[in-house]
Enzyme design. Structure first.
Site, mmCIF file in Angstrom:
data_model
loop_
_atom_site.group_PDB
_atom_site.id
_atom_site.type_symbol
_atom_site.label_atom_id
_atom_site.label_comp_id
_atom_site.label_asym_id
_atom_site.label_seq_id
_atom_site.Cartn_x
_atom_site.Cartn_y
_atom_site.Cartn_z
ATOM 1 N N CYS A 116 0.825 -1.203 0.000
ATOM 2 C CA CYS A 116 0.000 0.000 0.000
ATOM 3 C C CYS A 116 0.868 1.266 0.000
ATOM 4 O O CYS A 116 1.526 1.563 -0.979
ATOM 5 C CB CYS A 116 -0.983 -0.049 1.159
ATOM 6 N N HIS A 129 -3.713 -4.953 0.200
ATOM 7 C CA HIS A 129 -3.489 -5.458 1.559
ATOM 8 C C HIS A 129 -3.535 -6.982 1.584
ATOM 9 O O HIS A 129 -4.608 -7.573 1.749
ATOM 10 C CB HIS A 129 -4.553 -4.899 2.513
ATOM 11 N N GLU A 163 -2.643 -9.000 3.866
ATOM 12 C CA GLU A 163 -3.015 -9.594 5.165
ATOM 13 C C GLU A 163 -4.521 -9.781 5.282
ATOM 14 O O GLU A 163 -4.996 -10.712 5.910
ATOM 15 C CB GLU A 163 -2.485 -8.734 6.315
#
Length: 383
Positions: free
Chosen positions: A262, A352, A354
């Site tokens: 990001c 992202h 995760e």
């Protein structure tokens, strides 16, 4: 931002955009006034992760899903220590949450943390307006903050813009801390906290990585004092053009394995000599299609970014640190979603991986990072 507690949850409220358009609804969360950049999120789930994502600092988030708060708020899903959004906009808030992990209502949580919101407005019309006109400054007003439209618009126009905003240090940790590896420790990673989410070091810890989370202001000396096998650049808020690139350039010069996501992707891009620019309305949600050009695979991914890297999609570029290419691209609009260096172990993605609220298509990127560190270790041993 002036706030009172949730005493008048159904009090009249107004949302005023910087171009003068006004939406009228009811107070949601805290009563008072707030200002920020109006952006919209297309995720149908994961609102608790969204609210506590530091990348949303100084942004008023409009939820496109009509029903919000259905599962309440629990004590497990926060991505940081607090709610970071500047304001919250929903159409139909849940009256009664229903989930076995729920501990309190979303309305109560917003009020407890002083987050001014508005409900009962046509969020689809607001989203279409932002898509056509672009993300812009906005104010939400309720209770004693209500006034005539001209007065409220003047207040909105006094608010700072996101372009040129240097915000990472405002959301980052001020003290270094360690997230231990789960199971056998295999690697040590120095992670620059530019607005890191809690799930990110956890994903690395799952892979045997001991993560040293450092403040955004950490120096190269402090990074290398951890004796890292790799360096990680986190997500975060603000304009990447304001960031200091000294540490990143030092990491690239030392050829330490590097992974950024990001905001970290944007900083790597700038360190390589590419520009960045502000998107018209950004990518925010958990349903963005991205192609990994190294494999051809298409992933559904979680996004939260209003800036992007300006790099050529059709060729390999020469940079001060070797050849670089665009590794990932958004299939909706061809925005650059990833970079990789071809002559040293460094790569990044704009989204992202995760993805605490899902989807998990991009989790392999953490494995790619561990592979880079493993290869670097073997090369060091041979040398």
């Amino acid at each position: 931002m002036t706030i009172s507690t949730r005493g008048a949850a159904k009090a009249p409220a107004v949302l005023v955009l910087e171009d003068g358009r006004i939406f009228r609804g009811r107070a949601y969360g805290a009563v008072g006034e707030t200002f920020g950049e109006a952006v919209f999120n297309t995720g149908m789930t994961g609102y608790q992760e969204t609210l506590t994502d530091p990348s949303y600092h100084r942004q008023v988030v409009v939820m496109t899903a009509p029903h919000v708060g259905n599962t309440g708020v629990n004590d497990e899903d926060d991505e940081s220590k607090q709610i970071w959004v500047a304001g919250y906009v929903v159409r139909d808030p849940a009256r009664i949450p229903s989930n076995w992990r729920s501990r309190r209502t979303l309305d109560d949580e917003l009020a407890a943390q002083g987050i001014v919101g508005i409900s009962g407005i046509d969020t689809r019309a607001l989203t279409r307006h932002l898509r056509e006109r672009g993300a812009m400054r906005v104010g939400i007003f309720s209770g004693e903050a209500l006034a005539d439209g001209a007065t409220l618009l003047a207040r909105v126009l006094e608010a700072p813009e996101m372009k040129g905003a240097d915000l990472s240090a405002e959301v980052a940790t001020t003290e270094a801390y360690v997230v231990p590896a789960i199971g056998e420790k295999k690697f040590t990673v120095a992670a620059l906290d530019l607005g890191i989410k809690g799930m990110t070091p956890h994903r690395m810890a799952e892979r045997g990585i001991e993560v040293h989370v450092l403040p955004a202001t950490a120096t190269a000396e402090e990074v290398y004092a951890t004796n890292p096998d790799g360096v990680f650049l986190s997500n975060g808020p603000g304009d990447p053009a304001t960031a200091d690139l000294t540490v990143i350039k030092s990491v690239l010069e030392r050829r330490t394995p590097l992974f950024g996501i990001c905001f970290g992707n944007q900083l790597l891009g700038r360190a390589l000599g590419f520009g960045t620019y502000k998107l018209k309305y950004g990518h925010r949600g958990i349903n963005q299609p991205v192609q990994d050009r190294t494999t051809g695979k298409v992933e559904v991914t979680a996004h939260n970014h209003g800036f992007a890297v300006e790099a050529p999609l059709d060729k390999v570029s020469d940079t001060p640190y070797g050849r670089a290419e665009v590794s990932h691209v958004c299939l909706n609009d061809n925005v650059v979603e990833g970079l990789q260096l071809l002559d040293q172990p460094a790569f990044s993605v704009q989204y992202h991986p995760e993805a605490a609220a899902g989807p998990h298509d991009a989790a392999y990127l953490f494995d790619r990072f561990t592979s880079l560190m493993s290869t670097a270790q073997m090369e060091a041993e041979r040398a």
